[in-house]
Every structure is written in C-alpha cells, then in structure tokens.
Design an enzyme around this catalytic site. Structure first.
Site, PDB file in Angstrom:
ATOM      1  N   LYS A   1      19.174  35.690 -11.755  1.00 30.06           N
ATOM      2  CA  LYS A   1      19.096  35.723 -10.289  1.00 30.06           C
ATOM      3  C   LYS A   1      18.422  37.035  -9.884  1.00 30.06           C
ATOM      4  O   LYS A   1      17.262  37.237 -10.208  1.00 30.06           O
ATOM      5  CB  LYS A   1      20.478  35.497  -9.695  1.00 30.06           C
ATOM      6  CG  LYS A   1      21.002  34.085 -10.022  1.00 30.06           C
ATOM      7  CD  LYS A   1      22.366  33.782  -9.445  1.00 30.06           C
ATOM      8  CE  LYS A   1      22.823  32.400  -9.869  1.00 30.06           C
ATOM      9  NZ  LYS A   1      24.203  32.104  -9.439  1.00 30.06           N
TER      10      LYS A   1
ATOM     11  N   TYR B   1      20.358  30.707 -36.680  1.00 28.92           N
ATOM     12  CA  TYR B   1      21.803  30.619 -36.418  1.00 28.92           C
ATOM     13  C   TYR B   1      22.413  31.996 -36.598  1.00 28.92           C
ATOM     14  O   TYR B   1      22.156  32.665 -37.607  1.00 28.92           O
ATOM     15  CB  TYR B   1      22.487  29.640 -37.384  1.00 28.92           C
ATOM     16  CG  TYR B   1      23.019  28.443 -36.655  1.00 28.92           C
ATOM     17  CD1 TYR B   1      24.036  28.583 -35.714  1.00 28.92           C
ATOM     18  CD2 TYR B   1      22.498  27.173 -36.875  1.00 28.92           C
ATOM     19  CE1 TYR B   1      24.507  27.495 -35.006  1.00 28.92           C
ATOM     20  CE2 TYR B   1      22.966  26.080 -36.169  1.00 28.92           C
ATOM     21  CZ  TYR B   1      23.976  26.242 -35.232  1.00 28.92           C
ATOM     22  OH  TYR B   1      24.434  25.172 -34.533  1.00 28.92           O
TER      23      TYR B   1
ATOM     24  N   ASP C   1      32.586  38.896 -10.246  1.00 28.17           N
ATOM     25  CA  ASP C   1      31.456  38.060 -10.667  1.00 28.17           C
ATOM     26  C   ASP C   1      30.274  38.443  -9.775  1.00 28.17           C
ATOM     27  O   ASP C   1      30.218  38.053  -8.613  1.00 28.17           O
ATOM     28  CB  ASP C   1      31.842  36.594 -10.499  1.00 28.17           C
ATOM     29  CG  ASP C   1      30.671  35.645 -10.726  1.00 28.17           C
ATOM     30  OD1 ASP C   1      29.548  36.120 -11.006  1.00 28.17           O
ATOM     31  OD2 ASP C   1      30.888  34.427 -10.617  1.00 28.17           O
TER      32      ASP C   1
ATOM     33  N   THR D   1      25.104  36.580 -13.983  1.00 28.40           N
ATOM     34  CA  THR D   1      23.981  35.845 -14.554  1.00 28.40           C
ATOM     35  C   THR D   1      22.889  36.877 -14.811  1.00 28.40           C
ATOM     36  O   THR D   1      22.940  37.996 -14.291  1.00 28.40           O
ATOM     37  CB  THR D   1      23.424  34.799 -13.575  1.00 28.40           C
ATOM     38  OG1 THR D   1      23.022  35.481 -12.388  1.00 28.40           O
ATOM     39  CG2 THR D   1      24.449  33.735 -13.235  1.00 28.40           C
TER      40      THR D   1
ATOM     41  N   GLU E   1      26.003  32.786 -35.577  1.00 30.23           N
ATOM     42  CA  GLU E   1      27.395  32.743 -35.089  1.00 30.23           C
ATOM     43  C   GLU E   1      28.096  34.049 -35.443  1.00 30.23           C
ATOM     44  O   GLU E   1      27.958  34.560 -36.558  1.00 30.23           O
ATOM     45  CB  GLU E   1      28.133  31.567 -35.716  1.00 30.23           C
ATOM     46  CG  GLU E   1      27.745  30.242 -35.082  1.00 30.23           C
ATOM     47  CD  GLU E   1      28.449  29.058 -35.725  1.00 30.23           C
ATOM     48  OE1 GLU E   1      29.038  29.212 -36.805  1.00 30.23           O
ATOM     49  OE2 GLU E   1      28.389  27.964 -35.141  1.00 30.23           O
TER      50      GLU E   1
ATOM     51  N   ARG F   1      17.385  32.789 -18.053  1.00 30.10           N
ATOM     52  CA  ARG F   1      18.585  32.088 -17.597  1.00 30.10           C
ATOM     53  C   ARG F   1      19.722  32.352 -18.577  1.00 30.10           C
ATOM     54  O   ARG F   1      19.591  32.070 -19.771  1.00 30.10           O
ATOM     55  CB  ARG F   1      18.279  30.590 -17.514  1.00 30.10           C
ATOM     56  CG  ARG F   1      19.358  29.727 -16.923  1.00 30.10           C
ATOM     57  CD  ARG F   1      18.804  28.373 -16.514  1.00 30.10           C
ATOM     58  NE  ARG F   1      17.826  28.551 -15.445  1.00 30.10           N
ATOM     59  CZ  ARG F   1      18.133  28.688 -14.148  1.00 30.10           C
ATOM     60  NH1 ARG F   1      19.387  28.611 -13.746  1.00 30.10           N
ATOM     61  NH2 ARG F   1      17.190  28.884 -13.258  1.00 30.10           N
TER      62      ARG F   1
END
Ligand SMILES: *Cc1c(COP(=O)(O)O)cnc(C)c1O
Length: 414
Positions: free
Chosen positions: A224, A50, A195, A221, A52, A230
């Site tokens: 791609k 974790y 984008d 992304t 955060e 991903r």
C-alpha cells in the site's frame, strides 16, 4: 519461451491490464505502483526455492543465498520501524494478522477492534473473517464527526475487558494516537496490536507517529503506502512474542515462504530507507490535502472535514446520489475510487453514502498539487452532473492525456 509466444491469452490480458493502469487515474487508497526492480526480483528464479523455516534454521538444504536475502529484508525492516524483531514471511496483510492472533491469543479470547463500517478492516474481528469466528470480537468506531473519541474507546474497553486491542484502519482520515491507545490498553491490561497496513509508508518517513514504542505488536502490508511487493510483515520489541509469532506464521499457517516476494520486500525497504522516500511521503500527504480542500471548495462534505494522511472520505449523506453511483460515474470518467460507508450511514454497505479517494498511486507517477487540484475539480464536475455521460467522456479524454504525461511503466518491460 516468452509468455507472449507460449500463452497468448494471459499475455494479452496482462497487456490490457497494463494499458488500464496507464490510462486510468488510480485513486484507490490501498493501491500503489511498485518499482520495476521490485517486479524484476519478484519475477525471478527465487520462486523455485523451498525455504521452510527461518534464516540459518531451515528444513531444506541449499538455502545459503536465500538466507542472505531474508536476513537483509529483516534487517532493513527493523531499521525502518526502529524495532528489534521482524517477520517478513506473511503472504498478505490478512495472514500477518492471522499470525499475530494465533501467536498471542487462544480461541475464544476477546479482541476489541475498529468496526468495519467505521473504517476498520475485516481481519479486526468482522464476523465473516476468521478473526471474528475464532475470537470473540467487539468493536469501537468513530463519532459522527468522523474521529475516534479515545475516552469513549476507553469506556468500551473497560466493559469488554479484551485480551487484545487492535488499532489501525483502512478508511480513517486522521492521525491515530498510539500513545492514547497504550494508555487505554494499560488501563484494562490488554495487549496492544497496531495494524498500520495503510499508513506504514507515512510512518517510516516520519509523516505519521510511529506505533513503536507504544504498541506490543505491529503488522503491515508492504504494497500500500510502502509501495513494495504484495505481502505482509510483523514487528515487535518483545522477544517472547517474536518467537511465538515466528512459529505462528511457520508452521502455524504458512508453508514455504515466497522467497521472490521477500526479496521484493528487501528492495522495497531499500527505497523506504532512502532520502527520496521522505519526499514521496510528504508529497502523498500534500496531494491528499489539496484534493480534499478543492472538493470542499466545490461544495462536497469530507468525513472529519479533511485529512491528516493519504486519503479523503467524501460523504454524500446530503446528496441525492449514493457512493455506488459516484463510484460508477467516476469510473466512466477514468478515475478509479471505491465506495465507502460514512459515519451516520443510511444506505446498505453495497450502496453506501461515500467514496474513499487516495493519493499514493498518482503521487508515485509524479503528480503534485497542481495535478491533484485539477483532478479534484474534474471529480466535482462529474459528481455535480452525475447522470451526464458527455461530461464523463470529456473528463475521461482530458485525464487520459494527463495520465500519459506521467509515465509509470515502459511497455517494453512486459
Ligand atoms: C489492506 C489491509 C489489510 C489486509 O491486507 P491484504 O494484503 O489485503 O490481506 C489488513 N489490515 C488493514 C488495516 C488493511 O488496510
């Protein structure tokens, strides 16, 4: 215990998917084959942690090593795009965009993006997406020649007066002129958001113009054309925006970051920064070009007449069959593409009059112009006689043999 011994159902389906990826010709423009070392770190113990918050500002202890990983990912991302600030935590391209909107807009603000049916993305204001529900969305599109007309976009922007203009697309075959978009945004006082989910791999190789310094915020992304894991990323040169974007991603819309994926992004970026990357990106474009030219020679119409990037759009407006028919016939022949709407569309979005074909994945397998010319000819063979299943079977057998000459993954890896 190994996956094979513990969960045979999932293991077997994964093996079948591996075989599918190896046997078929993957030509979906948004897909790629990532590197084994990216998958190695994505499948590592990093998933247990974790973290955060952001490097050196975490809500949990024990983050000294994952801080190093995230900082390397951030620094490589900044170097790649030539920008000051990067957030590498978005779990996907859609969440990156949601994070940008949340940082810079208030509910009800106006956004102007590219129409989904003209090549834009759902997250650019489509009514079925939160971007079209939370914000008041307006659209520009392409002309019948398949190209954006920047004067027309300026006219629309002057009427709409959006708080933000979104540029970038999922199915656009020409180079996007970010400088022109900057001029439009300046005329109407809008924030300019690019984008570049589809073209980022070309941008970082200098094979497409860079949205920096023209755009205020850029998202992408990483899976791609960038060929990484991903995920999503957000970049900016504006310090105030960068702070707002960080808070908008965490705690705004996400919890603990996927540290294993962030590590995968760092490894992917290392590839993107290498000299070999420039060769790959050049080849992606060269392959899309010959694919398009061969289809034209065989009598097929391309939206915009050709391509500047990694994909072509084939139009069947003047044919008896639809994009859906072509998608199915090519699928039977072992070629995976997707149906796509075209300018002047006459069929429904579920049927369409076109297909989108991309070169990144097969280029990652090592295919070059001669293979793409052959594949284009086989695509034309299938489409010329679209109801002939024996043609489809014959092409499938030939292309499976071709695919097996370009090994991408070793079976022993899984
Ligand atoms: C693919 C894509 C996205 C969304 O990415 P996901 O990771 O699928 O959420 C956003 N914008 C554009 C332009 C895209 O092509």
């Amino acid at each position: 215990m190994s996956l094979e011994n513990y969960d045979k159902e999932i293991f077997d389906l994964t093996q079948l998917e591996l075989k599918r990826q190896c046997d078929h010709l993957e030509m979906i423009a948004s897909e790629n084959f990532t590197y084994p070392e990216v998958m190695e770190v994505m499948g590592s113990i990093l998933t247990n942690k974790y973290a955060e918050g952001y490097p050196l500002k975490r809500y949990y202890g024990g983050c000294e090593y994952v801080d190093g990983i995230e900082q390397i990912a951030i620094d490589r991302c900044r170097a790649l795009f030539g920008c000051e600030y990067a957030n590498v935590q978005p779990n996907s391209g859609s969440q990156a965009n949601q994070g940008v909107y949340g940082a810079l807009l208030n509910p009800g603000d106006k956004i102007l993006g590219m129409d989904l049916s003209h090549g834009g993305h759902l997250t650019h204001g489509a009514k079925v997406s939160s971007s079209g529900k939370i914000y008041e969305s307006f659209f520009y599109g392409v002309e019948l020649d398949g190209r954006m007309n920047y004067e027309r976009i300026l006219d629309i922007a002057k009427i709409v007066k959006p708080k933000m203009i979104v540029c970038g697309a999922s199915a656009y075959t020409r180079e996007i002129d970010f400088k022109k978009f900057r001029e439009i945004a300046d005329e109407v006082g809008a924030i300019l958001f690019a984008d570049i989910a589809h073209i980022a791999g070309l941008v970082v190789a200098g094979e497409h113009n860079n949205p920096f310094p023209y755009c205020d915020v850029v998202s992408s992304t990483t899976h791609k054309t960038l060929r990484g894991p991903r995920g999503g990323i957000i970049m900016t040169n504006n310090e105030d925006y960068a702070k707002r974007i960080n808070s908008s991603i965490f705690p705004g819309i996400q919890g603990g970051p996927l540290v294993h994926v962030i590590a995968g992004k760092a490894v992917g970026f290392k590839h993107n920064l290498s000299d070999e990357w420039k060769i790959y990106a050049k080849q992606v474009k060269a392959n899309a070009k010959i694919l398009g030219e061969t289809l034209v020679r065989r009598g097929y119409d391309l939206v915009s007449g050709g391509t500047d990037n990694h994909l072509v759009l084939v139009s069947f407006l003047n044919k008896e069959f639809s994009g859906k028919d072509a998608d199915i016939a090519l699928g039977n022949a072992g070629i995976t593409v997707n149906k796509n709407t075209v300018p002047g569309e006459i069929r429904s979005p579920f049927i369409t009059s076109g297909i989108r074909i991309g070169s990144p994945a097969l280029t990652a397998r090592g295919m070059k112009e001669s293979e793409f010319e052959l594949i284009a000819n086989r695509i034309a063979d299938v489409l010329d006689d679209i109801n002939n299943q024996s043609v489809q079977q014959k092409v499938k057998a030939e292309l499976k043999e071709l695919a097996h000459k370009f090994i991408i993954y070793d079976k022993a890896m899984f």
